[in-house]
Design a protein around this motif. Structure first.
Motif, PDB file in Angstrom:
ATOM      1  N   GLY A 144       4.679  57.672  26.561  1.00 38.17           N
ATOM      2  CA  GLY A 144       5.028  57.125  25.263  1.00 38.17           C
ATOM      3  C   GLY A 144       6.177  56.135  25.366  1.00 38.17           C
ATOM      4  O   GLY A 144       6.864  56.041  26.393  1.00 38.17           O
ATOM      5  N   LEU A 145       6.422  55.404  24.274  1.00 42.50           N
ATOM      6  CA  LEU A 145       7.469  54.378  24.255  1.00 42.50           C
ATOM      7  C   LEU A 145       8.862  54.961  24.451  1.00 42.50           C
ATOM      8  O   LEU A 145       9.802  54.244  24.794  1.00 42.50           O
ATOM      9  N   TRP A 146       9.015  56.236  24.236  1.00 44.57           N
ATOM     10  CA  TRP A 146      10.301  56.924  24.330  1.00 44.57           C
ATOM     11  C   TRP A 146      10.600  57.399  25.750  1.00 44.57           C
ATOM     12  O   TRP A 146      11.647  57.977  26.000  1.00 44.57           O
ATOM     13  N   ALA A 147       9.707  57.156  26.682  1.00 45.69           N
ATOM     14  CA  ALA A 147       9.860  57.673  28.042  1.00 45.69           C
ATOM     15  C   ALA A 147      11.183  57.278  28.686  1.00 45.69           C
ATOM     16  O   ALA A 147      11.819  58.114  29.346  1.00 45.69           O
ATOM     17  N   PRO A 148      11.702  56.029  28.555  1.00 45.59           N
ATOM     18  CA  PRO A 148      12.962  55.686  29.221  1.00 45.59           C
ATOM     19  C   PRO A 148      14.144  56.545  28.773  1.00 45.59           C
ATOM     20  O   PRO A 148      15.116  56.687  29.503  1.00 45.59           O
ATOM     21  N   TRP A 149      14.063  57.135  27.581  1.00 42.79           N
ATOM     22  CA  TRP A 149      15.158  57.964  27.078  1.00 42.79           C
ATOM     23  C   TRP A 149      15.009  59.436  27.494  1.00 42.79           C
ATOM     24  O   TRP A 149      16.008  60.124  27.626  1.00 42.79           O
ATOM     25  N   TRP A 150      13.772  59.889  27.687  1.00 44.46           N
ATOM     26  CA  TRP A 150      13.548  61.319  27.874  1.00 44.46           C
ATOM     27  C   TRP A 150      12.979  61.701  29.249  1.00 44.46           C
ATOM     28  O   TRP A 150      13.114  62.850  29.669  1.00 44.46           O
ATOM     29  N   TYR A 151      12.316  60.799  29.948  1.00 43.55           N
ATOM     30  CA  TYR A 151      11.482  61.198  31.077  1.00 43.55           C
ATOM     31  C   TYR A 151      12.091  60.905  32.449  1.00 43.55           C
ATOM     32  O   TYR A 151      11.390  60.971  33.457  1.00 43.55           O
ATOM     33  N   LYS A 152      13.365  60.581  32.516  1.00 45.62           N
ATOM     34  CA  LYS A 152      13.958  60.167  33.789  1.00 45.62           C
ATOM     35  C   LYS A 152      13.773  61.218  34.875  1.00 45.62           C
ATOM     36  O   LYS A 152      13.336  60.912  35.992  1.00 45.62           O
ATOM     37  N   SER A 153      14.064  62.469  34.569  1.00 42.60           N
ATOM     38  CA  SER A 153      13.974  63.514  35.598  1.00 42.60           C
ATOM     39  C   SER A 153      12.537  63.785  36.007  1.00 42.60           C
ATOM     40  O   SER A 153      12.243  63.984  37.192  1.00 42.60           O
ATOM     41  N   VAL A 154      11.611  63.777  35.039  1.00 46.28           N
ATOM     42  CA  VAL A 154      10.225  64.064  35.388  1.00 46.28           C
ATOM     43  C   VAL A 154       9.603  62.893  36.155  1.00 46.28           C
ATOM     44  O   VAL A 154       8.690  63.087  36.965  1.00 46.28           O
ATOM     45  N   HIS A 155      10.122  61.676  35.964  1.00 42.85           N
ATOM     46  CA  HIS A 155       9.650  60.543  36.757  1.00 42.85           C
ATOM     47  C   HIS A 155      10.031  60.682  38.227  1.00 42.85           C
ATOM     48  O   HIS A 155       9.386  60.074  39.101  1.00 42.85           O
ATOM     49  N   ASN A 156      11.059  61.449  38.496  1.00 46.55           N
ATOM     50  CA  ASN A 156      11.470  61.689  39.884  1.00 46.55           C
ATOM     51  C   ASN A 156      10.693  62.833  40.535  1.00 46.55           C
ATOM     52  O   ASN A 156      10.886  63.126  41.714  1.00 46.55           O
ATOM     53  N   SER A 157       9.827  63.477  39.762  1.00 43.36           N
ATOM     54  CA  SER A 157       9.121  64.660  40.262  1.00 43.36           C
ATOM     55  C   SER A 157       7.723  64.306  40.736  1.00 43.36           C
ATOM     56  O   SER A 157       7.158  63.287  40.347  1.00 43.36           O
ATOM     57  N   THR A 158       7.168  65.185  41.567  1.00 38.63           N
ATOM     58  CA  THR A 158       5.771  65.057  42.006  1.00 38.63           C
ATOM     59  C   THR A 158       5.008  66.368  41.813  1.00 38.63           C
ATOM     60  O   THR A 158       3.827  66.443  42.145  1.00 38.63           O
ATOM     61  N   HIS A 159       5.684  67.386  41.296  1.00 40.35           N
ATOM     62  CA  HIS A 159       5.048  68.692  41.090  1.00 40.35           C
ATOM     63  C   HIS A 159       5.971  69.532  40.215  1.00 40.35           C
ATOM     64  O   HIS A 159       7.078  69.088  39.865  1.00 40.35           O
TER      65      HIS A 159
END
Length: 560
Positions: free
Chosen positions: A195-210
């Motif tokens: 979603g458009l809000w990803a830069p504010w909320w998803y930083k840690s999950v973007h670093n994940s692979t599992h």
């Protein structure tokens, strides 16, 4: 003209609170080749209807469909090319005015996480509040789906972290879809589905692979959110009770046991100053009954809308509380009212047993000293549907325990206290011998009582029972002694050796939970002819008649 390749697909709805691994779970489902994923399709509608501020508010309102009816009809339930559509929802985004189809159609499940683990990181974007946490909304969604006959599976984020494959397999089974191994891993970095809000909320999950293993130790809790934790935790716990698999440092591997009386799964108990459901019937970890078994108790039985021997039980409770120097004890009338209200709330007017407990109360700090008890006593009224607990028709078997009954030099058994380890150790011996209960001897080797009841024997027409020196002078015991005299039997109260019980013509035990229970075998010796004797039967009948005729009536509201 509709695209012939597009057709109706099965929609899977994930409902969660923020910061609960919902994005990781969305990435997990997006790895399947039979599914398309929508990231919070109701977000625009939520922002438009509620007016809440977000750093990305205008961007979302300008680029997302914000008409809730169109979102549900055309986007969530619109046609597609895959077999399944996965919709990640945050519970608070289910705003008023959305079509009923949102819940009535599709498959739904709920993802929860302990607010204790959420609050420490929540305020990175918005200040936390009960509304923002959304646990109340999750409970509403769960309740509405149950009312529709579609109780949703509930999974805990902690289970996803500790055992992702088993948790995902269980979820897929509950959703009646196949599990794919691909769900266990994904590539790092932003995703086209974000979603458009990803830069504010998803930083840690973007670093994940599992699904990463949980932290061994939690972050320090921000105690400015302590009140919010207290408000939200009951909602999390309510949902957690419905989790397929629970996560805990002390998780029990045992299945949920069957109750002796299934109807007791739902009952109301009095704790402190209120009536609460069974699963909420708890006392503080600072309560004296937890800290040292520092409490007194009584067992009451209800017959035909009357409480048998109520005044006698209350007399003993007050005597025990006084012997233990309790202060700020509730009045007799207050205890009675708590009992009457609890019975009325449950509709329990017959075949009911009450475990009535009075603790010294909650402490201001942990420790032994009663000086720490400054809140007053804690009253517990626990009613259960419970027939007599022993086989009063065919009889029971006893063994003699090596554990001796307390001497008044140590802890006087005339105080009906909750520190029952002496009795429990004897009961363990009885259980190990496959006996119903265990006989306990006094320090000199004479019979005192069993681990749970008083005991009598009959020899040549005379009824004998031990002195109440080392045993509790039971109220049922006293009642039977009166009936023995009334039925014109000779009653003898004296020291009795174990061999006299082995050689008795009849033996029985007495107690509120079991009433008058015949004993047919002790330590492998057959008592009498191994059947219930005539004196026992006569006293059983007299006791039954007494319970039918006497007792304190349970007041109820007059019918209108």
């Amino acid at each position: 003209m509709a695209d012939p390749k597009q057709e109706a697909i099965e929609v899977i709805h994930s409902w969660s609170a923020p910061r609960s691994l919902s994005t990781s779970l969305m990435y997990s489902f997006s790895q399947r080749d039979d599914i398309e994923v929508l990231d919070e399709p109701l977000y625009g509608t939520f922002l438009r209807v509620t007016g809440v501020e977000r750093p990305y508010r205008e961007d979302v309102l300008s680029k997302m469909e914000c008409d809730g009816n169109k979102v549900v009809d055309n986007i969530i339930y619109g046609p597609g090319k895959n077999r399944y559509r996965y919709c990640k929802h945050i519970a608070k985004q289910r705003v008023p005015g959305l079509p009923n189809d949102l819940l009535q159609k599709g498959k739904h499940f709920i993802l929860i996480q302990n607010p204790l683990n959420i609050l420490s990181s929540f305020e990175k974007v918005v200040p936390p509040s009960f509304l923002e946490l959304g646990l109340g909304d999750l409970v509403s969604i769960y309740s509405e789906l149950c009312a529709l006959g579609k109780p949703p599976p509930v999974i805990d984020a902690a289970d996803l972290q500790q055992n992702p494959e088993d948790t995902l397999r269980g979820l897929c089974k509950d959703l009646d879809i196949p599990f794919h191994d691909a769900m266990l891993r994904w590539e790092a970095g932003p995703k086209p589905i974000d979603g458009l809000w990803a830069p504010w909320w998803y930083k840690s999950v973007h670093n994940s692979t599992h699904f990463a293993s949980p932290r061994k130790y939690p972050r320090p809790f921000p105690f400015s959110f302590y009140d919010l934790l207290e408000q939200s935790l009951p909602f999390y716990n309510l949902l957690k009770r419905n989790v397929r698999q629970t996560s805990s440092l002390l998780r029990s591997p045992l299945p949920v046991p069957d109750l002796p009386v299934p109807e007791n799964a739902k009952l109301l108990a009095w704790v402190g100053d209120e009536i609460v459901p069974r699963e909420s019937a708890k006392v503080s970890v600072f309560d004296s009954v937890v800290q040292g078994g520092d409490a007194v108790w009584e067992g009451l039985r209800i017959y035909n809308r009357k409480i048998f021997k109520l005044e006698e039980h209350l007399d003993r409770m007050f005597d025990s509380a006084k012997a233990l120097a309790f202060i700020n004890v509730p009045t007799r009338d207050q205890i009675k009212e708590a009992i009457f209200r609890t019975l009325n709330a449950n509709g329990m007017f017959d075949n009911t047993h009450i475990r009535l407990t009075l603790t010294r109360g909650k402490k201001v700090t942990s420790g032994m000293s009663p000086a720490f008890n400054q809140y007053g006593c804690t009253l517990i009224v626990l009613p259960e549907w419970k027939p007599p607990v022993y086989d009063n028709e065919s009889g029971i078997k006893l063994v003699t325990a090596t554990t001796r009954r307390n001497s008044p030099n140590n802890l006087d058994s005339k105080i009906h206290h909750n520190n029952l380890l002496n009795n429990i150790l004897a009961k363990i011996e009885g259980n190990n011998a496959n006996a119903d209960d265990a006989i306990m001897l006094d320090k000199d080797g004479y019979v005192s009582e069993t681990n749970a009841t008083n005991i009598f024997l009959v020899k040549k027409g005379r009824v004998l029972t031990p002195h109440a020196d080392y045993c509790l002078p039971g109220i049922t015991r006293a009642t039977i002694m009166e009936l023995v005299v009334k039925e014109n039997f000779e009653l003898v109260e004296r020291r009795i050796s174990l061999s006299e019980f082995h050689a008795a013509d009849e033996v029985w035990t007495t107690g509120t939970m079991g009433e008058l229970s015949p004993v047919v075998k002790i330590d492998g010796r057959i008592i009498g002819d191994g059947k219930v004797g005539p004196v026992t039967r006569r006293l059983q009948n007299a006791y039954k008649k007494l319970t039918e005729e006497s007792g304190a009536p349970i007041p109820t509201n007059p019918e209108t």
